[in-house]
Design an enzyme around this catalytic site. Structure first.
Site, PDB file in Angstrom:
ATOM      1  N   CYS A 131       2.153   4.103 -52.302  1.00 57.84           N
ATOM      2  CA  CYS A 131       2.366   4.972 -53.452  1.00 57.84           C
ATOM      3  C   CYS A 131       3.706   5.684 -53.315  1.00 57.84           C
ATOM      4  O   CYS A 131       3.825   6.666 -52.575  1.00 57.84           O
ATOM      5  CB  CYS A 131       1.235   5.988 -53.599  1.00 57.84           C
ATOM      6  SG  CYS A 131       1.453   7.050 -55.051  1.00 57.84           S
ATOM      7  N   CYS A 134       3.652   9.475 -54.260  1.00 57.50           N
ATOM      8  CA  CYS A 134       3.070  10.328 -53.213  1.00 57.50           C
ATOM      9  C   CYS A 134       3.990  10.401 -52.000  1.00 57.50           C
ATOM     10  O   CYS A 134       4.134  11.471 -51.391  1.00 57.50           O
ATOM     11  CB  CYS A 134       1.680   9.820 -52.818  1.00 57.50           C
ATOM     12  SG  CYS A 134       0.461  10.003 -54.141  1.00 57.50           S
TER      13      CYS A 134
END
Length: 177
Positions: A131, A134
């Site tokens: 991700c 993130c």
């Protein structure tokens, strides 16, 4: 079981992974809580039983029960957040980024350990789960609080090697079964 026992499960074709496990277990860029929290969070993020058992066995002698729980919490919350935020990032329709997530994430605010340790563990798991949003968010928090790039890189290296070891052991288990 320990890291050495885990290394014994890795066949010759994974020698580099085995050697990396050994060197990362001796890593000094991170303190013991940071390092073993990364190992535990990474193992739980992947969920291959022999890897989780070996890493938890060694980490249990080093981490407090609170730190062990927090590392597992990092894997759990990032398992949710990495999918959700990666999906938003991949979607062309940016309207979804303006809608509140409405997902509980209380553990991020109060992980039960030093917040920067939890951020390191979340970074390792976000690397495993791929991700980018993130990764940027957690790395930004770490850097804002003065955590050097070498420590962020060490967390990512641990995540990468635990992931590779887990894939090898899962594959070998499948062949044996």
């Amino acid at each position: 079981m320990s890291i050495d026992a885990l290394r014994d499960l890795i066949p010759a074709y994974g020698k580099d992974i085995s050697l990396n496990l050994s060197s990362l277990a001796s890593e000094t860029v991170l303190n013991d809580q940071q390092k073993w929290g990364c190992f535990v969070a990474s193992a739980h993020a992947i969920g291959v039983a022999p890897v989780v058992k070996a890493i938890e066995a060694q980490a249990a002698a080093i981490l407090s029960p609170e730190a062990l729980n927090a590392a597992k919490s990092a894997a759990a919350i990032m398992g949710m957040n990495n999918i959700y935020y990666r999906s938003l990032h991949l979607m062309k329709n940016q309207e979804y980024t303006t809608i509140p997530a409405r997902l509980r994430m209380n553990v991020i605010a109060n992980p039960g350990v030093d917040k920067m340790d939890f951020e390191l563990w979340s970074t390792a798991v976000s690397g495993i789960n791929g991700c980018g949003a993130c990764l940027d968010a957690h790395e930004g928090e770490l850097r804002k609080h003065g955590v050097p790039a070498t420590q962020v890189q060490a967390a990512l290296r641990i995540g990468a090697v635990v992931h590779a070891a887990s894939r090898i052991i899962a594959s070998e288990t499948a062949l044996a079964g």
